[in-house]
Scaffold this active site. Structure first.
Site, PDB file in Angstrom:
ATOM      1  N   GLU B 416       0.872  -1.189   0.000  1.00 51.78           N
ATOM      2  CA  GLU B 416       0.000   0.000   0.000  1.00 51.78           C
ATOM      3  C   GLU B 416       0.905   1.233   0.000  1.00 51.78           C
ATOM      4  O   GLU B 416       1.121   1.871   1.021  1.00 51.78           O
ATOM      5  CB  GLU B 416      -0.974   0.006   1.185  1.00 51.78           C
ATOM      6  CG  GLU B 416      -0.383  -0.272   2.540  1.00 51.78           C
ATOM      7  CD  GLU B 416      -1.375   0.074   3.666  1.00 51.78           C
ATOM      8  OE1 GLU B 416      -2.312   0.867   3.442  1.00 51.78           O
ATOM      9  OE2 GLU B 416      -1.192  -0.452   4.768  1.00 51.78           O
ATOM     10  N   GLU B 425       4.117   8.777  -4.256  1.00 50.63           N
ATOM     11  CA  GLU B 425       4.954   8.396  -3.116  1.00 50.63           C
ATOM     12  C   GLU B 425       5.948   7.300  -3.527  1.00 50.63           C
ATOM     13  O   GLU B 425       6.488   6.589  -2.676  1.00 50.63           O
ATOM     14  CB  GLU B 425       4.066   8.008  -1.924  1.00 50.63           C
ATOM     15  CG  GLU B 425       3.282   9.225  -1.417  1.00 50.63           C
ATOM     16  CD  GLU B 425       2.373   8.935  -0.220  1.00 50.63           C
ATOM     17  OE1 GLU B 425       2.457   7.829   0.349  1.00 50.63           O
ATOM     18  OE2 GLU B 425       1.572   9.830   0.132  1.00 50.63           O
TER      19      GLU B 425
END
Lengths: 627, 627
Positions: B416, B425
């Site tokens: 995740e 990210e």
């Protein structure tokens, strides 16, 4: 300063698209045939193979040339070489791998050019409008950051419908007007007929002009010469921009008597035969596109060299003399014994005093002069002139005209307080103070002055201002001798000041009557352009039909005392064909200062607002003139 | 934080256009009939006489009121008064004297309002399109600089054809988006039917909404109620903006049962009955339009409270569990003894480990888990969970997934690592490193993710960024819970990452395969708007048809882990009706970092470029994510 003519001479280079095995021979031959430099591919087309490189190929990690991949292999001659970047690169390919390999290969090519210390590199011509250039612009913009010596030229082939300019405009807008990116402008066989379209390019950061062999025609002796429109335009470019010129040799012999040297010889011939420089040109050389802060003559005293410079103007004082002459003729009958009183306010070192004396002599009228000056240094020169020349004809007064209380009133009040924008050196405020010296029916010379504005394009001026990296400089007007600029329209009047001003009382308590606001519209801009700021001029009625003007359409020939004024825009505005440009201009005052505010709205032809600038210099935060 | 519902309650005021002799009585009556404040003229219309003041009148030097010229004479109630500025001022008169007197009178009126400490002042409604508002904008913009407490509201009467918005847009563009200038939006009798036209206003700096009595209709008991479209829109405004509401009382009795209190009572009734807040609303309250820098999870370690927050998401882990469940069902037959190896990379405090264990139990498949984590603090929590709950079912590994060399390979790789823009990210870079843990036919959860963008208007967000007064903040994306925003079009995909990536080799030496470039076009923008930036979202396929999404059209209901991302524009762009907006987006990398660059081109409907933004964040100069 050295010979002002010399700065107009242009270097000439020879362009090749061949991938020479021995570039040294080509360079030697080019120089032997009279060229100053060459333009050649740096990398061989066989290097195109790298476009197919896959993700797991080691080339991607560290691209490296084989010796055979290079046309320019050594740093000999490097300052005489403009490298043309590979034309097979596909920076905007929709295939990610091709695009990324193109980016790597371009970076490698630029690094090599910089390593060799080439004078400049040049992109392939910007493609037509259907292809995207966003990624090309991004990659070039990124890489110029590390190019210290080598210049970056973007090659653009001029066309008749302005598509090339739009493409270039898109490129440089994406690159945020990066001052390290220049244009190499290639002239087409048929030039646009529209002068404005030609002039648009003058405002762009052109470093080079490419004149291919096939746009030359043969003269009756079989030598290559340029068609008349090309001659005219190229001379204009040489005069205004002094670009590097690049020629090519024809593949087949299209000009019967041509030798390899003929093309450069013809260009040099044009370059030697530019129109002679006039007084203004000569005076202005060295000041072109140089930003000067406007004078603050009320707060600062002019120094001697400035007086010296301004007094040399051959036209201005001639016009003043004419104005005084006619005023005296109109005011006093021939053979009258009446002694007219003339007050020169802001007499400086006395040029207007001399004007008045000459005018009186010529008109055969009796006069007595007062010369008023607040600058103690200039006042010494006035004292010398009185002692040595003027004697009793002139009374000297050391005072600020806003404060002086004269014992007598004058028939004619003469002043030279105008700035490039007319009122910007506070002539209105000074003459408000001085008009109480004037008899009820007296004459002010000047009688009025009007400020003019027009939208202006100039990549050069924009970048000069941008270099300061602050808002203050973008909200300051500058006095500039325009050179690499293009006016988007004929200038229009914004406001007028008249003297004497009969609507105000003596010593007014406020200055509100000298506030001005004007909204000026320029309809139907004839083509797509960019706007970097506003050009300002003035026109002044000295007396009746005796004028002085720096407005381009009515410019007093040979008068060099004033350069135009330039009001920058913080963000350049795109102006589409058919748009209306609205300029809002304010002259605002408070008890201590005067300043301008300005804003621009561009409305597209279908009536939708396309862009609105903020009001520049709100509340005079960046720029003002002290009272 | 206190009750998240409470922030939605709106104060209600009563507007009068009468010039009361005794304003105190009016205010007391208004408050008695349940209003929180009043809106009243400050200055009596008889003061209009000053428009004719001549240059030599002493009023010009120091404007002063007679007591009788004022409606609001004392500071009592001042925090319950919104002053309406004189409607007879002619700031854009072509008569210089009228204009200057209007400027002086306006300045005087504002100074009086500030002296009294009024809560706000409101301009007369912006006039129709034919009249210029340039000078009004300049004078207001100048004067708000010295207004410390009193707010400035520009009153705008909404219309069906967007003219009012264009006028306001012109005003605030001239005033350079001055954050001290707000809108008082007056609702018309007939609302535009176009939702986008209504929503445009949500992105504007509205402080007040005016609901005149005559737009109310009578219900069957004769009480004033709003028509359905007005109800819906007003509730939306209350929910998104929490404006001050201003009502008027009718001149004649148009609603049979209405008392002076009826209008405000009805508004309060609407205000009490806003739709209930859902989980996301509740979670987001307090974060609305608040700019957060995106996380840098590779360079920084998340702290415990962040894990805590993210683990509370009710939807995300449900979807992960479903994805693992289906992957196990597809991969292993029922009753098989095969033990699937699942690696959770970036296990944090273990929520995905629990998901996998639940999925395996539900699917009745045998599994062994590896939980990989680089954050030493989170790793302690994992050790606790292993000791207390998981025991032998889970092997813990303390390592960076890009470096770890496992002894065995896994069937399913679960991570995740997604940010609001999907890859921001650095999930692609992390999973490049982790995919060597995966068997040849193994499954990555997520299988892919796609970034989406759309042009966005938001005066609020623009001013939040502008407040930093530097380029850096304008070239940084922010994670934001959108509130006072308006999307100009439905968002479109820019690029996708898929895992595992079969085209790269193990431990690739460069990261070029994770570069992306995309050009996205939004055609036929339906009305004139302004663009302040770009909204970004993501959608991810976890496994087959199991998705998570924060894209508005497909948003996973109730999932609150991700707010959208906002890419600002340094200069807001005007977008005319029918224009095409082109967004160029790049994801660029070097050996140490990843960053985005973006630029916007607005092309008008006739094909002329109207505006081109510079490329933002060139070479990652302002913002990047460290590898």
């Amino acid at each position: 300063m050295s010979d002002p003519e010399s700065f107009r001479s242009c270097a000439i280079g020879l362009l090749t698209t061949e991938y020479f095995d021995n570039i040294d021979t080509f360079i030697e031959e080019a120089i032997d045939s009279g060229h100053d430099f060459v333009s050649t591919p740096i990398v061989h087309s066989r290097y195109k193979r790298v476009l197919k490189t896959k993700d797991n190929d080691s080339w991607k990690n560290s691209p490296v040339y084989d010796r055979d991949d290079l046309v320019v292999r050594k740093p000999n001659w490097s300052d005489a070489v403009v490298g043309t970047l590979s034309n097979w690169l596909e920076l905007d390919s929709t295939d990610q791998n091709t695009r990324i390999n193109s980016e790597l290969a371009l970076k490698q090519e630029l690094a090599w050019a910089c390593h060799l210390g080439l004078f400049a590199v040049m992109t392939p011509p910007l493609s037509d409008t259907t292809t995207s250039i966003s990624n090309l612009a991004r990659v070039i913009n990124h890489n110029v950051g590390s190019m210290a010596v080598t210049q970056m030229w973007v090659r653009v082939l001029m066309d008749k419908n302005n598509q090339a300019w739009k493409k270039w405009n898109q490129f440089r807008s994406l690159a945020e007007h990066n001052p390290r990116i220049h244009v190499a402008l290639e002239l087409p066989k048929e030039l646009p007929e529209d002068d404005l379209l030609l002039d648009t390019w003058i405002a762009e950061p052109i470093k080079s002009v490419i004149v291919p062999a096939d746009i030359f025609i043969s003269n009756n002796k079989g030598y290559p010469v340029l068609p008349k429109p090309h001659q005219t335009y190229l001379k204009k470019l040489m005069h205004r921009i002094q670009p590097q010129i690049i020629v090519t040799l024809p593949d087949v012999n299209i000009h019967p008597s041509a030798a390899p040297s003929s093309y450069q010889e013809y260009i040099r011939y044009l370059n030697r035969n530019l129109p002679e420089m006039n007084d203004v040109d000569r005076f202005a050389s060295g000041y072109h596109d140089y930003l000067q802060a406007p004078l603050q003559p009320l707060m600062d005293n002019l120094d001697n060299s400035m007086y010296e410079t301004f007094e040399r103007d051959p036209i201005k004082y001639q016009q003043y003399e004419k104005a005084v002459y006619h005023a005296l003729l109109d005011r006093v009958e021939h053979d009258s014994d009446y002694v007219s009183t003339i007050m020169v306010v802001g007499a400086g070192r006395g040029p207007l005093v001399n004007c008045c004396l000459r005018a009186a002599e010529k008109a055969e009228r009796k006069v007595h002069l007062y010369a008023l000056e607040k600058n103690p240094n200039a006042f010494v020169t006035l004292q010398n002139a009185k002692a040595e020349i003027w004697h009793d004809k002139v009374t000297l007064v050391f005072a600020d005209m806003r404060k002086w209380k004269p014992e007598t009133k004058c028939d004619i009040l003469v002043s030279e307080l105008l700035g490039s924008f007319g009122d910007n050196e506070l002539s209105p405020e000074c003459l408000d103070g001085a008009q109480k010296f004037l008899k009820e029916d007296g004459i002010s010379i000047p009688a009025s002055y009007t400020a003019y504005v027009t939208p202006l394009a100039s990549s050069k001026l924009y970048n000069e201002v941008a270099a300061y990296k602050d808002v203050t400089h973008f909200e300051t007007p500058y006095v500039v001798m325009f050179q690499q600029v293009c006016e988007l329209a004929v200038s229009k009047p914004v406001w007028t000041f008249e003297h004497p001003n009969k609507t105000i009382e003596q010593d007014p308590e406020n200055n509100l009557h000298n506030n001005r606001y004007s909204q000026t519209k320029f309809d139907m801009i004839p083509q797509d352009m960019i706007m970097h700021g506003i050009a300002g001029y003035f026109e002044s009625v000295l007396y009746k039909d005796v004028m002085i003007s720096i407005h381009p359409d009515t410019h007093s020939p040979g008068m060099f005392s004033w350069f135009p004024i330039f009001f920058p825009l913080r963000t350049p505005l795109q102006v589409a064909q058919g748009s209306t440009i609205t300029l809002d201009f304010w002259r605002t005052t408070d008890a201590k200062k005067v300043w301008y505010e300005w804003s621009v709205t561009v409305e597209s032809s279908n009536g939708n607002d396309s862009s609105i600038s903020p009001i520049h210099n709100p509340s005079g935060r960046s720029y003002w003139v002290g009272l």
